[in-house]
Structure formats: structure tokens, C-alpha cells
Design a protein around this motif. Structure first.
Motif, PDB file in Angstrom:
ATOM      1  N   LEU A   1       0.834  -1.193   0.000  1.00 57.09           N
ATOM      2  CA  LEU A   1       0.000   0.000   0.000  1.00 57.09           C
ATOM      3  C   LEU A   1       0.870   1.245   0.000  1.00 57.09           C
ATOM      4  CD1 LEU A   1      -2.585  -0.976   2.789  1.00 57.09           C
ATOM      5  CD2 LEU A   1      -2.955  -1.048   0.307  1.00 57.09           C
TER       6      LEU A   1
ATOM      7  N   VAL B   1      -0.697  -4.286  -5.551  1.00 53.94           N
ATOM      8  CA  VAL B   1      -1.663  -3.196  -5.546  1.00 53.94           C
ATOM      9  C   VAL B   1      -1.610  -2.589  -6.939  1.00 53.94           C
ATOM     10  CG1 VAL B   1      -2.317  -0.982  -4.522  1.00 53.94           C
ATOM     11  CG2 VAL B   1      -1.258  -2.747  -3.094  1.00 53.94           C
TER      12      VAL B   1
ATOM     13  N   TYR C   1      -8.476   0.978  -7.236  1.00 56.17           N
ATOM     14  CA  TYR C   1      -7.368   0.074  -6.968  1.00 56.17           C
ATOM     15  C   TYR C   1      -7.872  -1.358  -6.814  1.00 56.17           C
ATOM     16  CZ  TYR C   1      -4.788   4.285  -5.588  1.00 56.17           C
ATOM     17  OH  TYR C   1      -4.190   5.511  -5.557  1.00 56.17           O
TER      18      TYR C   1
ATOM     19  N   ILE D   1      -1.019  -8.773   1.292  1.00 59.44           N
ATOM     20  CA  ILE D   1      -0.962  -8.112  -0.007  1.00 59.44           C
ATOM     21  C   ILE D   1       0.208  -8.614  -0.849  1.00 59.44           C
ATOM     22  CG2 ILE D   1      -0.626  -5.871  -1.144  1.00 59.44           C
ATOM     23  CD1 ILE D   1      -1.986  -4.644   1.394  1.00 59.44           C
TER      24      ILE D   1
ATOM     25  N   ILE E   1      -6.453  -4.649  -4.982  1.00 66.57           N
ATOM     26  CA  ILE E   1      -5.435  -5.103  -4.038  1.00 66.57           C
ATOM     27  C   ILE E   1      -5.543  -6.627  -3.965  1.00 66.57           C
ATOM     28  CG2 ILE E   1      -4.583  -4.980  -1.668  1.00 66.57           C
ATOM     29  CD1 ILE E   1      -6.081  -2.229  -1.495  1.00 66.57           C
TER      30      ILE E   1
END
Length: 151
Positions: free
Chosen positions: A9, A112, A82, A109, A84
């Protein structure tokens, strides 16, 4: 800029995910093998690599990620959209202090992606209102956010 890809992020996206947001989670349906999209609001960025969210214990999301943990979370923020992506796993049950039975899920994650199409920007982000008792909704939201921060 469209089609930007990161492995974490950004600071501004992290900050967006520190507050209650409208997001959509895409999973693979455990029965059909097809796509399943769910709307969520109880999300919290633990750090730049991890997002936590809470769902009702009866949610199909739980069975879907048990069978196929690869998911995508969509958020509209900062004038763009976005995706993710990463792996989700059940972290456990929420505290018995919360008046509804919730499961806490962790999204680790992997990427992204700015998925906004070329030459466009979002001019109005999605907003929502709770349709039940305003005081009860505020109290429950605070309890769930506190619970997410514990994990």
C-alpha cells in the motif's frame, strides 16, 4: 497514472484504509468455481502489507477463502480505483464483547494495482449510510474497528 503496480500500500492508500470504507471483495465461489463479489465496510490496514476485515460468521466469504485463498479487494480512493490482490486467511473470531458473531480475515498483499482506465479519474467516491439505529451503528463500528486493531 493508470496501470501502476506496487507490492504494498502507498502511504495515502494506507491512510484511506484506516477508516471505515466501502470496498468490494472478490473471491472464488466454493460451490460454482465462479466469481463472488461482496461489499464490505469493516476494513483496516494493519500495515503496508496487510489488510484486516471483519465479516459475519455465516458469510460465504469464509468458505470461499478456505477453498481458494487468492482474493482481490477493490477500493475507490484518491481519484482512482485500486485492485489489491493477495492471499486471505481466517485469523479467528471477534471478541464476545461484540454483539454479533464476526470472523476476522487477514489479506496478505501481493500486489496493488491502479486499475483506472486511461485518461479518466473518479470525481465522486462511493458513500453509504447505515439504515439502522444511528447510535447503535456508531457503537458497533467502533467496537469492530477496535477489534480489528487487536489482530
Amino acid at each position: 497514472m493508470a496501470n501502476r503496480v506496487e507490492d504494498r500500500l502507498s502511504q495515502e492508500l494506507f491512510e484511506e484504509l484506516l477508516q471505515e470504507r466501502f470496498v468490494q471483495l472478490s473471491t472464488v465461489d466454493f460451490k460454482t468455481g465462479g466469481p463472488n463479489v461482496s461489499a464490505l465496510s469493516w476494513v483496516h490496514a494493519k500495515d503496508e502489507f496487510t489488510i484486516l476485515f471483519a465479516v459475519d460468521n455465516r458469510s460465504r466469504i469464509i468458505q470461499n477463502i478456505a477453498r481458494q485463498p487468492i482474493v482481490a479487494l477493490n477500493i475507490i480512493a484518491n481519484e482512482t480505483s485500486y485492485s489489491i490482490g493477495g492471499r486471505a486467511s481466517v485469523q479467528g473470531e471477534a471478541s464476545s464483547l461484540i454483539p454479533i458473531n464476526l470472523t476476522i480475515i487477514k489479506l496478505e498483499i501481493e500486489e496493488v494495482r491502479d486499475i483506472m482506465f486511461y485518461g479518466a479519474k473518479i470525481v465522486s467516491e462511493p458513500k453509504f449510510n447505515k439504515t439502522y439505529d444511528e447510535e447503535a451503528a456508531k457503537k458497533l463500528d467502533e467496537q469492530v474497528l477496535t477489534e480489528l486493531k487487536k489482530h
